[in-house]
Design an enzyme around this catalytic site. Sequence first.
Site, PDB file in Angstrom:
ATOM      1  N   SER A 138      -6.628  -9.968 -28.055  1.00  0.00           N
ATOM      2  CA  SER A 138      -5.851 -10.701 -29.057  1.00  0.00           C
ATOM      3  C   SER A 138      -5.797  -9.863 -30.326  1.00  0.00           C
ATOM      4  O   SER A 138      -6.716  -9.077 -30.598  1.00  0.00           O
ATOM      5  CB  SER A 138      -6.550 -12.028 -29.364  1.00  0.00           C
ATOM      6  OG  SER A 138      -5.962 -12.630 -30.502  1.00  0.00           O
ATOM      7  N   TYR A 151     -13.292 -17.444 -31.744  1.00  0.00           N
ATOM      8  CA  TYR A 151     -12.272 -16.871 -30.849  1.00  0.00           C
ATOM      9  C   TYR A 151     -12.149 -15.367 -31.122  1.00  0.00           C
ATOM     10  O   TYR A 151     -12.219 -14.550 -30.202  1.00  0.00           O
ATOM     11  CB  TYR A 151     -10.939 -17.580 -31.089  1.00  0.00           C
ATOM     12  CG  TYR A 151      -9.797 -17.051 -30.256  1.00  0.00           C
ATOM     13  CD1 TYR A 151      -9.674 -17.407 -28.920  1.00  0.00           C
ATOM     14  CD2 TYR A 151      -8.845 -16.192 -30.809  1.00  0.00           C
ATOM     15  CE1 TYR A 151      -8.618 -16.923 -28.151  1.00  0.00           C
ATOM     16  CE2 TYR A 151      -7.789 -15.708 -30.049  1.00  0.00           C
ATOM     17  CZ  TYR A 151      -7.678 -16.074 -28.723  1.00  0.00           C
ATOM     18  OH  TYR A 151      -6.642 -15.598 -27.963  1.00  0.00           O
TER      19      TYR A 151
END
Length: 235
Positions: A138, A151
């Site tokens: 990501s 995250y």
Amino acid sequence: MDLAGEAFWVTGASRGIGKAIAEELVRCGARVVLSARSAETLEHLADALGAAAMAVPCDVSDPQQVERAYRQMETAGWQPTGLVNNAGIGNFQPFTELPLEAVQAMVAVNLLGAMYCTAAVLPSMLERKQGTIVNILSVAAVTPFRHATVYGATKAGLQMFADALRAEVRSEGIRVINVLPGATATDIWSPEVLERYQAQMMSPESVASAVVALLQLPADSHPEMLILRPGQGDL
Ligand code: NJP
């Protein structure tokens, strides 16, 4: 690299980016082993993809299930020549409001799950002196975002794992490729966020075509990292 004759194990293949990657791989001539927890959805997708696909449901956060899934592929003659560590979850809240269970789940799926799958495929790849491991990370691995503390940490952790692994195994003919997508319109986002921002997000198919393009580069090249943001940048 010609993808015909290759077999990719795609985790998190039941929807979103993983499903799009599996579909694109099949379109380009590869076989795919589809994993996720939703067995029924996977079976439907495998049926739609025909002889080039096999569904092997598994929860990547459970090392026993991962090991069992890998043995199932081997027994069926579908030993993967490539792995796409795509399964991932996101819980986007201020850190102080994030339940401990959500913290543990993100670490278990995003970080440990990818390590378990990598551990399952590596020995046979090392034996064959050939193989490809793609990690769907990501932009949160390299850019700090509010409400993406844990995250982002799981993605940054997996990035360093993958970079160090590449240093270990690249001389053995194994490619480790990190793809860092930005906002993509999938169910990882709440319906409210999708309604508001979907037009500024990439489609899962755009991410999939970039991933498969990397896989098709000549075998003497080793793409290490791709950062892929939406046209207008981060949300
Ligand atoms: O998410 P979603 P994306 N074991 O929710 C599976 C990264 N990413 O496609 O198990 C096995 O549509 C789940 O299946 P099921 C993101 O971090 C995305 O957007 O049946 N599988 C489903 O197939 C992730 O790594 C964006 O519920 C498990 C899939 O994972 C990857 O892209 C931005 C599982 C999730 O599909 C794909 O995410 C970014 C488990 N324990 C990075 N838990 C973005 N979309 O904007 C879940 O920077 N799955």
